[in-house]
Structures are given as structure tokens and as C-alpha cells.
Design a protein around this motif. Structure first.
Motif: not given
Length: 340
Positions: A71, A73-75, A77, A93-97, A129, A202
Motif C-alpha cells: 500500500a 503507491g505506484s512509484d 511499487t 499490490d494496492n496501487s494501479s501499477l 480500484n 484523478d
């Protein structure tokens, strides 16, 4: 025998919820590590009756750990997930990556648990999401019965979806309405959120939709059925926790509202509270802290041949993030690793 579990981003809203839910659901944990960035090193977080001190994710050795719930974030992760996966630790993974990566399963356990076995391609599983997660839980059992052609959804999303800073921003702005001498600086949202709604979540895309709206379209197709057409309008509202959605569904076959109500009552992860009287529905304030996705206001849509309307509410920090990640770990443990 239980599992060795890592929670990365343990000091954030979602990370803390992950720790709470692992304890509440009595996940079979033999050992647990709470990770955070170096600036949060040593911060204490709770896991049941235990207090954990966060460790530095930058120097952590993932070897020998079974799961890592991310948890962060994408960067972050993008940097740390491949390291954990290469060490043999399954990343949830909870990010959108990784959500749209064809080699990474995007999982909502009540909907497409069977797809979890594809995790071995990269040793990574993606969490959807928050707004998508609760919607597909409601759509899947209805789709199995009558096949969905099209979905029109309007969301009413709480500020906790933007993190702690957004919660603070709503609180500070609300106080300032009653105490005009209180100053606040708008940092998270482009317009005031207190006593207001913002039809913008977003970034904006070329076609005029936002990235949040695009996510609901793309993720529903990947999780449920690529043939479903989805159009979304995503709105931020002055609610601290809990996302709400007004969902209009058009089916290929007729589905009576009473049958739909019965189907949803029997579906996993759903609680139907649908009385046609004052207060006979669920609001976001009432869903906070609960595991269920609540469905109310089920009714026929007479403007199309096979239409249905419903109201869907869920705790976005739980089903929309932390709970879904823990449920993925439960399925993976039960069906693949088989320790617990």
C-alpha cells in the motif's frame, strides 16, 4: 503452520487497515513485518494486541516471506515489487501499477478467484480500484443470471480515497465554515470539498473523462467480462469514509427486481438492505468498519427493455483496498500455498 506476512506502507490509512483486518479475520500469521519509508522508520503500528515498529523497506530482505501486501503507491511499487517478487514473496499490490498488465491477475475474490492461479507469471497480484471493487461484487451474480450489456454508474466517493491529507483538508475546511477566522490552505483538491461536490477524480484524459472513470471501465472488463460496456461519472463528496454508487444496468435478458434482490441476498460479500420506507437503505456513514458491500434501492428501470437500478455502498478502505487484499491472500493460501 501459518505464514510470514509483510505489510508495506504500514503507517498509511490502507496499511493500518490491512493490519487490523489480518487480525480481525484471524489470518494464520506466524510472523509479520511492518514496512515504511525511511522517514517513518521506527513508527509504531498496532497488530491486534501487539505493537510493531516499522522497518525500512529500502533495506528489507523479502527472502523467506510468503506474502507482501503493498500500500505504497505506484512509484514505490515500481521499485520494490519486483525485488520482493524475485525473492519469492508474492506481492499483492494496492496501487494501479499492475492492474492492466496482462500477465498480472486483477482479483476480486467474490468475482474471479479462479484467475488467481496466473499470479506465478510475475509473482504479483493486483488489487482493483476502490470504486470498481464494490461495483463488480454487485454486478457478477446478476451477470451470471441475465448477462449485462451496459452499465451506467455515478459514484459518490469519500475523501479517504485521496489519503490522510484529504481527510485533514475536509476537516479544516468544515471548521473554517463555522469559524471564519480559521485559515486553511487548499492542497489536495482544486476546489473546496467541504459542503461541496467535485466531479473530478484523478487526471483528465483526452476524451474528457477522468482517469478514475477510465479505471472503472477497464477494470470491470478485465474482472467480469470484456463485452460489458461501462460509462462512469466519478464524483468526490464531503464524506470521510465510504464510497457510494448509483448503478444502472442493462441486461440482455429480462431480470425481475424481486429475483435480482434474491440473487444478491445469496451472493458472497453482499448485504441487501432494501426497504421502501424512510431509512430503509444504507448510507456510507453506516458501512464504515464493515466487511460487506451493501445494496439498496433495487428497482426496475422502465426506460429500457431490460433495465435495473441499484444503490451500492462500501467502506473504501476495507473492500475497496485492505480487505480485498487480505481476501486475496486468504484465497492464495487456501488454494495454492496451503499452509494455514
Amino acid at each position: 503452520m501459518g505464514y510470514r506476512v509483510v505489510v508495506a506502507g504500514a503507517t498509511g490509512n490502507v496499511g493500518r487497515e490491512m493490519l487490523n483486518i489480518l487480525d480481525e479475520r484471524q489470518f494464520p500469521v506466524d510472523e509479520i513485518a511492518a514496512l515504511a519509508s525511511r522517514r517513518s522508520l521506527g513508527t509504531e503500528v498496532s497488530f491486534g494486541d501487539k505493537t510493531l515498529k516499522t522497518q525500512d523497506i529500502d533495506t528489507f530482505d523479502f527472502s523467506g516471506w510468503d506474502f507482501a501486501l503493498f500500500a505504497i503507491g505506484s512509484d514505490a511499487t515500481k521499485k520494490y515489487a519486483p525485488i520482493a517478487a524475485k525473492a519469492g514473496c508474492v506481492v499483492i499490490d494496492n496501487s494501479s501499477l499492475y492492474r492492466y498488465d496482462p500477465d498480472v491477475p486483477l482479483i476480486v475474490p467474490e468475482v474471479n478467484a479462479h484467475a488467481i492461479h496466473d499470479y506465478s507469471k510475475k509473482n504479483i497480484i493486483a488489487n482493483p480500484n476502490c470504486s470498481t471493487a464494490q461495483m463488480v461484487v454487485a454486478l457478477k451474480p446478476l451477470h451470471d443470471r441475465a448477462k449485462i450489456k451496459r452499465v451506467v454508474v455515478s459514484t459518490y466517493q469519500s475523501v479517504s480515497g485521496s489519503g490522510k491529507a484529504a481527510i485533514d483538508e475536509l476537516w479544516d475546511q468544515t471548521k473554517a465554515v463555522y469559524n471564519p477566522t480559521d485559515n486553511y490552505e487548499r492542497k489536495v483538491y482544486p476546489k473546496d470539498i467541504a459542503f461541496n461536490v467535485i466531479p473530478h477524480i484523478d487526471v483528465f484524459l483526452e476524451d474528457g473523462s477522468t482517469k478514475e472513470e477510465w479505471k472503472m471501465v477497464a477494470e470491470t472488463k478485465k474482472i467480469v467480462d470484456p463485452s460489458i460496456k461501462v460509462t462512469a461519472t466519478c464524483v468526490r463528496v464531503p464524506v470521510f469514509v465510504g464510497h457510494s454508487e448509483a448503478i444502472n444496468i442493462e441486461f440482455e435478458d429480462f431480470l425481475d427486481e424481486d429475483e435480482a434482490r434474491d440473487i444478491l441476498r445469496e451472493a458472497p460479500g453482499i448485504m441487501v438492505i432494501d426497504k421502501r420506507e424512510d431509512g430503509g437503505y444504507v448510507t456510507p456513514k453506516e458501512c464504515v468498519g464493515d466487511f460487506a458491500t451493501f445494496i439498496s434501492r433495487i428497482r426496475q428501470d422502465s426506460t429500457v427493455e431490460n433495465g435495473l437500478n441499484l444503490w451500492c455502498v462500501s467502506d473504501n478502505l476495507r473492500k475497496g483496498a485492505a480487505l480485498n487484499a487480505v481476501q486475496i491472500a486468504e484465497v492464495l493460501g487456501r488454494e495454492v500455498l496451503k499452509k494455514g
